[in-house]
Design an enzyme around this catalytic site. Structure first.
Site, PDB file in Angstrom:
ATOM      1  N   ARG A 111      11.266  -2.421   5.046  1.00 51.73           N
ATOM      2  CA  ARG A 111      11.958  -2.295   3.770  1.00 51.73           C
ATOM      3  C   ARG A 111      13.235  -1.473   3.904  1.00 51.73           C
ATOM      4  O   ARG A 111      14.246  -1.772   3.293  1.00 51.73           O
ATOM      5  CB  ARG A 111      11.040  -1.640   2.740  1.00 51.73           C
ATOM      6  N   TYR A 112      13.162  -0.402   4.665  1.00 52.49           N
ATOM      7  CA  TYR A 112      14.301   0.504   4.811  1.00 52.49           C
ATOM      8  C   TYR A 112      15.081   0.147   6.076  1.00 52.49           C
ATOM      9  O   TYR A 112      14.542  -0.470   6.988  1.00 52.49           O
ATOM     10  CB  TYR A 112      13.801   1.940   4.922  1.00 52.49           C
ATOM     11  N   ARG A 115      13.487   2.122   9.621  1.00 51.93           N
ATOM     12  CA  ARG A 115      12.082   2.409   9.916  1.00 51.93           C
ATOM     13  C   ARG A 115      11.176   1.294   9.401  1.00 51.93           C
ATOM     14  O   ARG A 115      11.506   0.624   8.421  1.00 51.93           O
ATOM     15  CB  ARG A 115      11.662   3.756   9.313  1.00 51.93           C
ATOM     16  N   CYS A 124     -11.179   1.583   6.275  1.00 49.74           N
ATOM     17  CA  CYS A 124     -11.001   3.022   6.058  1.00 49.74           C
ATOM     18  C   CYS A 124     -12.343   3.730   6.192  1.00 49.74           C
ATOM     19  O   CYS A 124     -13.398   3.116   6.053  1.00 49.74           O
ATOM     20  CB  CYS A 124     -10.444   3.288   4.664  1.00 49.74           C
ATOM     21  N   CYS A 128     -10.467   4.818  -1.132  1.00 49.77           N
ATOM     22  CA  CYS A 128      -9.991   5.614  -2.265  1.00 49.77           C
ATOM     23  C   CYS A 128      -9.851   4.690  -3.463  1.00 49.77           C
ATOM     24  O   CYS A 128      -9.223   3.634  -3.359  1.00 49.77           O
ATOM     25  CB  CYS A 128      -8.628   6.216  -1.958  1.00 49.77           C
ATOM     26  N   CYS A 131      -6.341   3.240  -4.257  1.00 44.79           N
ATOM     27  CA  CYS A 131      -5.567   2.694  -3.123  1.00 44.79           C
ATOM     28  C   CYS A 131      -4.502   1.688  -3.565  1.00 44.79           C
ATOM     29  O   CYS A 131      -4.790   0.727  -4.273  1.00 44.79           O
ATOM     30  CB  CYS A 131      -6.506   2.009  -2.141  1.00 44.79           C
ATOM     31  N   ARG A 133      -2.958  -0.308  -1.507  1.00 40.43           N
ATOM     32  CA  ARG A 133      -3.084  -1.545  -0.716  1.00 40.43           C
ATOM     33  C   ARG A 133      -4.438  -2.209  -0.924  1.00 40.43           C
ATOM     34  O   ARG A 133      -4.937  -2.918  -0.060  1.00 40.43           O
ATOM     35  CB  ARG A 133      -2.859  -1.264   0.767  1.00 40.43           C
ATOM     36  N   ASP A 292       1.050   4.161  -8.202  1.00 36.94           N
ATOM     37  CA  ASP A 292       1.716   2.853  -8.295  1.00 36.94           C
ATOM     38  C   ASP A 292       1.077   1.950  -9.360  1.00 36.94           C
ATOM     39  O   ASP A 292      -0.059   2.169  -9.769  1.00 36.94           O
ATOM     40  CB  ASP A 292       1.659   2.148  -6.935  1.00 36.94           C
ATOM     41  N   ASP A 329       7.554   5.066  -6.227  1.00 39.23           N
ATOM     42  CA  ASP A 329       7.846   3.914  -5.380  1.00 39.23           C
ATOM     43  C   ASP A 329       8.205   2.785  -6.336  1.00 39.23           C
ATOM     44  O   ASP A 329       7.379   2.358  -7.145  1.00 39.23           O
ATOM     45  CB  ASP A 329       6.624   3.573  -4.505  1.00 39.23           C
ATOM     46  N   LYS A 336      11.069   4.339  -2.277  1.00 35.96           N
ATOM     47  CA  LYS A 336      10.707   5.577  -2.956  1.00 35.96           C
ATOM     48  C   LYS A 336      11.931   6.211  -3.607  1.00 35.96           C
ATOM     49  O   LYS A 336      12.956   6.378  -2.956  1.00 35.96           O
ATOM     50  CB  LYS A 336      10.093   6.541  -1.954  1.00 35.96           C
TER      51      LYS A 336
END
Ligand SMILES: *Cc1c(COP(=O)(O)O)cnc(C)c1O
Ligand code: SF4
Length: 375
Positions: A111-112, A115, A124, A128, A131, A133, A292, A329, A336
């Site tokens: 995206r950037y 990076r 995981c 969580c 989450c 994702r 998000d 984000d 972000k």
């Protein structure tokens, strides 16, 4: 390290097993029946396990931190679903950050400019509830295939602008040392990659994952940074302190990314306590995320003003090192965006007017530029 904490169900588990990350991982609890052996679930929690919801999985260690008498326990609320997760709202998306559209090869997000993110697993230690994702995490328990790794390495090799590679998932630290090393070695061999970052929750969800062997292995791939996600002071146990100190002693710089979660950590008092504890552990508070716009997560979202209020009450009031950046984000994939209190009151070519953390007003005159050339 503290006395090993165990509860009834695990009273005959040896200390060797309990402190073995693989045992913790293998014995994750996922069903109503198993979790009920430890804590009595409410009707709304039981409903949360039904339907199309997001995977449940909790290490015995993390579950043992839950206060069984408190339905608002911050550990419980991050780990155990509720019926709120079955209710979508019209503002939400499956993929709020449009990561899938920024994915030139599978499992890589670019995206950037300089990076990329590499998703090395979709598994995981603990799923969580908040989450971002969840659209792809928790469905299958397999690591990146070597074909996919080849494609990723090939992509990064061809993109000389990529100087920073973030390894995340899922949780990269569910992988064995050798699998993880295969990935790190392949990425490290790319000459223009300057730094590698690992994003993981393992130091809090399965702290036994951090072993001397792991830190020795990671040490070989410096400069390597690690970002953890600690959301509440209650997550910081003796086991976590030990895990984090192994990492810090191995020379791995540590950052923390907290997700702001309604009813869990949405207060100045909790956040202040958290950032102070983090600094004592040699973990630099890096980001606080606005939650998000993920499907069915409205119950976790706080007003944006809450994040600003938290920063307002940290900046200047405590060590600068303790103050993370509050970010949103951008929905749709804009990246972000830092949001914070306004300290710049006005700006003209002659001067800026500022306020400090106590609300006092100051004028800073801009350079007048009438000195001419002195050299
Ligand atoms: C968060 C993120 C990064 C890293 O952002 P930093 O601000 O450098 O920490 C990179 N790529 C993607 C897609 C991200 O979501
Ligand atoms: S550890 Fe990360 S990827 Fe895994 S469920 Fe939690 S937030 Fe999602």
């Amino acid at each position: 390290m503290s006395a090993v904490r165990k509860i009834n169900l695990w009273h005959d588990v040896s200390k060797k097993d309990w402190t073995d990350w693989r045992w913790q991982f293998r014995n994750r609890l996922a069903s109503v029946e198993d979790i009920q052996k430890i804590i009595l679930l409410t009707e709304n929690e039981i409903k949360g396990f039904c339907g199309q919801g997001f995977a449940v999985g909790i290490t015995p260690y993390f579950l043992s931190l839950i206060d069984p008498t408190d339905v608002n326990c911050p550990i419980r609320r991050q780990a155990i679903p509720t019926s709120c997760e079955l209710i979508p709202s019209s503002d939400e998306f499956k993929d709020p950050l449009a990561e899938e559209t920024k994915s030139p090869v599978p499992n890589l997000i670019h995206r950037y400019p300089d990076r990329v993110v590499v998703l090395v697993t979709e598994t995981c230690n603990m799923y969580c509830r908040h989450c971002t994702r969840r659209r792809r995490v928790g469905f299958k328990e397999e690591a990146l295939t070597s074909e996919h790794l080849d494609l990723i390495v090939d992509y990064i090799s061809r993109h000389h602008e990529v100087r920073d590679v973030l390894i995340t998932g899922g949780d990269p630290l569910v992988l064995s040392d050798s699998k993880l090393e295969r990935i790190l070695r392949a990425i490290r061999q790319i000459e223009h990659v300057e730094i590698i970052r690992i994003g993981t929750r393992a130091p809090v969800t399965n702290p036994f994952r951090i072993t001397e062997e792991l830190t020795h292995m990671l040490h070989k791939y410096q400069p390597l940074w690690m970002n953890v996600q600690i959301n509440h002071p209650k997550e910081i146990t003796c086991e976590v302190e030990h895990a984090v100190s192994l990492l810090a002693d191995a020379g791995i710089p540590l950052g923390n990314q907290t997700v702001l979660l309604k009813g869990i950590n949405d207060s100045v008092e909790i956040q202040k306590k958290l950032v102070h504890l983090l600094l004592r552990l040699r973990v630099r508070p890096y980001y606080i995320y606005q939650c998000d716009l993920v499907e069915c997560l409205e119950h976790f979202r706080t007003p944006v003003a809450k994040g600003i209020e938290i920063i307002e009450n940290l900046q200047g009031h405590t060590s600068g090192l303790a103050v993370p950046t509050f970010v949103i984000d951008a929905p749709g994939g804009g990246g972000k965006i830092p949001v914070g209190p306004q300290y710049l009151i006005s700006q003209t070519p002659e001067k800026v007017i500022l306020r400090n953390y106590e609300g006092a007003i100051f004028t800073y005159p801009e350079p007048k530029g009438n000195k001419g050339d002195c050299i």
